[in-house]
Scaffold this active site. Structure first.
Site, mmCIF file in Angstrom:
data_model
loop_
_atom_site.group_PDB
_atom_site.id
_atom_site.type_symbol
_atom_site.label_atom_id
_atom_site.label_comp_id
_atom_site.label_asym_id
_atom_site.label_seq_id
_atom_site.Cartn_x
_atom_site.Cartn_y
_atom_site.Cartn_z
ATOM 1 N N THR A 1 -21.960 -68.885 13.291
ATOM 2 C CA THR A 1 -22.797 -70.037 13.672
ATOM 3 C C THR A 1 -23.814 -69.974 14.781
ATOM 4 O O THR A 1 -23.611 -69.394 15.839
ATOM 5 C CB THR A 1 -21.889 -71.253 13.992
ATOM 6 O OG1 THR A 1 -21.144 -71.559 12.843
ATOM 7 C CG2 THR A 1 -22.696 -72.456 14.365
ATOM 8 N N ASP B 1 -27.333 -73.277 11.171
ATOM 9 C CA ASP B 1 -27.492 -72.280 10.103
ATOM 10 C C ASP B 1 -26.474 -72.634 9.014
ATOM 11 O O ASP B 1 -25.840 -73.686 9.080
ATOM 12 C CB ASP B 1 -27.253 -70.874 10.654
ATOM 13 C CG ASP B 1 -25.794 -70.603 10.934
ATOM 14 O OD1 ASP B 1 -25.238 -69.657 10.354
ATOM 15 O OD2 ASP B 1 -25.197 -71.379 11.719
ATOM 16 N N ARG C 1 -24.124 -70.164 7.413
ATOM 17 C CA ARG C 1 -23.221 -69.061 7.043
ATOM 18 C C ARG C 1 -21.809 -69.329 7.563
ATOM 19 O O ARG C 1 -21.638 -69.672 8.732
ATOM 20 C CB ARG C 1 -23.735 -67.744 7.616
ATOM 21 C CG ARG C 1 -22.790 -66.552 7.377
ATOM 22 C CD ARG C 1 -23.326 -65.277 7.991
ATOM 23 N NE ARG C 1 -24.440 -64.733 7.210
ATOM 24 C CZ ARG C 1 -25.048 -63.585 7.498
ATOM 25 N NH1 ARG C 1 -24.668 -62.881 8.532
ATOM 26 N NH2 ARG C 1 -26.041 -63.157 6.761
ATOM 27 N N LYS D 1 -23.029 -77.568 8.039
ATOM 28 C CA LYS D 1 -22.411 -77.668 9.364
ATOM 29 C C LYS D 1 -22.808 -78.932 10.110
ATOM 30 O O LYS D 1 -22.351 -79.145 11.230
ATOM 31 C CB LYS D 1 -22.778 -76.442 10.203
ATOM 32 C CG LYS D 1 -22.327 -75.160 9.545
ATOM 33 C CD LYS D 1 -22.593 -73.960 10.395
ATOM 34 C CE LYS D 1 -22.351 -72.711 9.569
ATOM 35 N NZ LYS D 1 -22.586 -71.480 10.307
ATOM 36 N N GLY E 1 -17.130 -72.877 15.327
ATOM 37 C CA GLY E 1 -15.739 -72.522 15.586
ATOM 38 C C GLY E 1 -14.977 -72.437 14.278
ATOM 39 O O GLY E 1 -15.508 -72.008 13.265
ATOM 40 N N SER F 1 -21.855 -68.503 18.068
ATOM 41 C CA SER F 1 -22.078 -67.112 18.449
ATOM 42 C C SER F 1 -23.558 -66.817 18.647
ATOM 43 O O SER F 1 -23.932 -65.916 19.390
ATOM 44 C CB SER F 1 -21.484 -66.182 17.390
ATOM 45 O OG SER F 1 -22.030 -66.510 16.134
ATOM 46 N N ASP G 1 -28.148 -62.677 15.343
ATOM 47 C CA ASP G 1 -26.692 -62.751 15.449
ATOM 48 C C ASP G 1 -26.088 -62.490 14.079
ATOM 49 O O ASP G 1 -26.483 -63.114 13.102
ATOM 50 C CB ASP G 1 -26.281 -64.137 15.970
ATOM 51 C CG ASP G 1 -24.793 -64.327 15.925
ATOM 52 O OD1 ASP G 1 -24.343 -65.385 15.457
ATOM 53 O OD2 ASP G 1 -24.077 -63.413 16.364
ATOM 54 N N SER H 1 -24.394 -65.490 12.151
ATOM 55 C CA SER H 1 -25.191 -66.599 11.613
ATOM 56 C C SER H 1 -26.134 -66.063 10.571
ATOM 57 O O SER H 1 -26.568 -64.901 10.644
ATOM 58 C CB SER H 1 -26.010 -67.264 12.717
ATOM 59 O OG SER H 1 -25.213 -67.526 13.836
#
Lengths: 231, 280
Positions: free
Chosen positions: B47, B63, B65, B79, B93, B175, B212, B215
């Site tokens: 995320t 995002d 994923r 999300k 999380g 993240s 990242d 994500s």
């Protein structure tokens, strides 16, 4: 002085090879420098503005000076979640008590409410709190409630991880009988020194003066902080 | 005539988590690892989520994923969760934790709203979320970005798994939060226009997606203003699956058949049972 006692409290619900970096698994801590000074007619309180999760600064403009009642504030250090929860609970209890009394509450009452909660849950909480304010009975008062749940009234008190660096400055520069402006200047200097040396303290310096008249808040931005030459 | 006291054997169910199975799980995990297998891990939303306050309201971004260890479990998960008509919440999380926590608070907030006959306030949602997460002492792995517009204007909060909250003009979580925060710290201005705010949030999420590993996929946006919510899913498909340039299938008959043999398997009926279907 380390402000962290991980001791398995921040439960590792995430396995190590996942995409959550280490700093995101740490509990949010107010690394912190906090302080409070009594003067004739009120108190001056001050704090830095940095909240960290591991090595990442989660909030660089935190307000660690939390109002508990009209003339009573608390300075929070330790775990952000613990201190926010305790402060919310004490704010409720004190507000209820004040309505029952039909009178503004005493600073000592607020401090004792903090102490009762911090002592009862001493194993579960990580909270170092300075309670400061003004009431009609005893004027300006500062009570420190460190981790463990002790309570003691002091004319000057510092707390948080950055406090270690300014005990010397505090002992040598504090004089009883300072005016409000002198206290504000003293706090600004102390916070600037601690923020310079402590990695977990930084951002802006937040100050507040509490007197019978009410509240006066100030913010000293990073570039406006006093500089001490050490090169 | 004496009465005998009855001992109650059943203990009433206490609230909170039951850690009774932890010892058993540890033993199972040890045995499974000995065999060379892995224990299934909780699905996480690696995320990047973020939010920004602009002139007329809030823009939330996320995002899409969801990861299970190193595998992408869901390429297009949602999300940004609904809390109330004027309040939405992004979750990072543990996926199950964010989903259930936001649903519980959404349900309670609707009851509260009916009870007060008022549109719910963001501060109320914040307090409900922080008090629940603190009660579970961080065991609920939900890191949230809560945003909405109420009678007091637009508000944005970040909420951490242990129950601490920060009220700020711009926040990032997950993240990919460092990548997104870099974009915010560079280009955020007070009182932006809606299009500028949407572009800023889109760029922040894109920074998370491309820098990242946790994500990826698309960018979802949610614009909340007084009286209007634009749930833009997807707002930007930043990672569309490419089209294969050639046809790589083999024609029928490419592999020559040399011999063909059919072997009949003689199976014996050992047991015959009939299970009626419950059509009640």
């Amino acid at each position: 002085m380390a402000a962290y006692m991980s001791a398995g409290r921040s439960a590792n619900a995430f396995s190590t090879h996942d995409f959550v970096p280490e700093w995101a698994q740490e509990e949010v801590s107010t690394g912190t420098t906090i302080m409070a000074v009594e003067f004739d007619g009120g108190v001056v309180i001050g704090a830095d503005s940095r909240t960290t999760t591991g090595a990442y600064i989660a909030n660089r403009v935190t307000d660690k000076l939390t109002p508990i009642h009209d003339h009573i504030f608390c300075c929070r250090s330790g775990s952000a979640a613990d201190t926010q929860a305790v402060a919310d609970a004490v704010t409720y209890q004190l507000g209820f008590h004040s309505i029952e009394l039909d009178e503004p509450p005493l600073v000592q009452t607020a401090a004792n409410l903090f102490q009762q909660m911090c002592y009862r849950y001493r194993e579960e909480l990580m909270a170092g709190i300075i309670v400061a304010g003004w009431d009609k009975r005893r004027g300006g008062q500062v009570y420190t409630v460190p981790m463990g749940g002790m309570i003691v009234r002091q004319p000057v008190s510092v707390g948080g991880s950055g406090s270690s660096y300014i005990y010397g400055f505090m002992d040598s520069n504090y004089k009883p009988g300072m005016t409000k402006e002198e206290c504000l200047h003293f706090c600004t200097q102390a916070l600037a020194l601690a923020m310079e040396r402590d990695g977990s303290s930084g951002g802006v310096a937040r100050l507040a003066a509490i007197t019978e008249e009410g509240l006066e808040r100030r913010v000293v931005l990073g570039h406006q902080l006093p500089k001490f030459s050490n090169t | 005539y004496r009465k005998m006291a009855t001992l109650s054997v059943c203990q009433p169910q206490l609230g909170g988590f039951s850690f009774e199975n932890c010892k058993r799980n540890a033993v199972l995990e040890a045995e499974v690892t000995k065999l060379g297998c892995n224990v299934p891990s909780a699905r996480k939303t690696g995320t990047t989520i973020c939010g920004v306050v602009f002139k007329d309201g809030i823009v939330l971004g996320a995002d899409t994923r969801a990861t299970e260890g190193m595998i992408v479990a869901d390429k297009n998960c949602s999300k940004i969760h609904y809390i109330s008509p004027n309040i939405y919440c992004c979750g990072a999380g543990t996926a199950a934790d964010t989903e259930m926590t936001t649903q519980i608070i959404s349900s309670n907030l609707e009851l509260h709203s009916l009870s007060t006959s008022r549109l719910p306030r963001v501060a109320t949602a914040n307090r409900m979320l922080k008090q629940m997460l603190f009660r579970y002492q961080g065991h609920i792995g939900a890191a949230l970005v809560l945003g909405g517009v109420d009678c007091n204007g637009p508000h944005l909060y970040s909420i951490y798994p242990h129950g601490s909250t920060d009220k700020l003009p711009y926040v990032t979580m997950g993240s990919g939060s460092l990548a997104a925060m870099a974009v915010f710290e560079d280009r955020y201005k007070q009182d932006m226009e809606e299009e500028d705010a949407k572009r800023l949030v889109r760029d922040a999420i894109a920074a998370g997606i491309f820098n990242d590993l946790g994500s990826g996929s698309n960018i979802d946006l949610c614009v909340i203003t007084k009286g209007r919510v634009d749930y833009l899913r997807p707002h930007d498909m930043a990672n569309k699956k490419g089209v294969r340039t050639g046809n790589y299938k083999y024609k029928q008959g490419t592999t020559g058949v040399l011999t063909k043999s059919v072997i009949k398997l003689d199976l014996e009926v050992v047991e015959e049972t009939v299970q009626t279907m419950d059509t009640s």
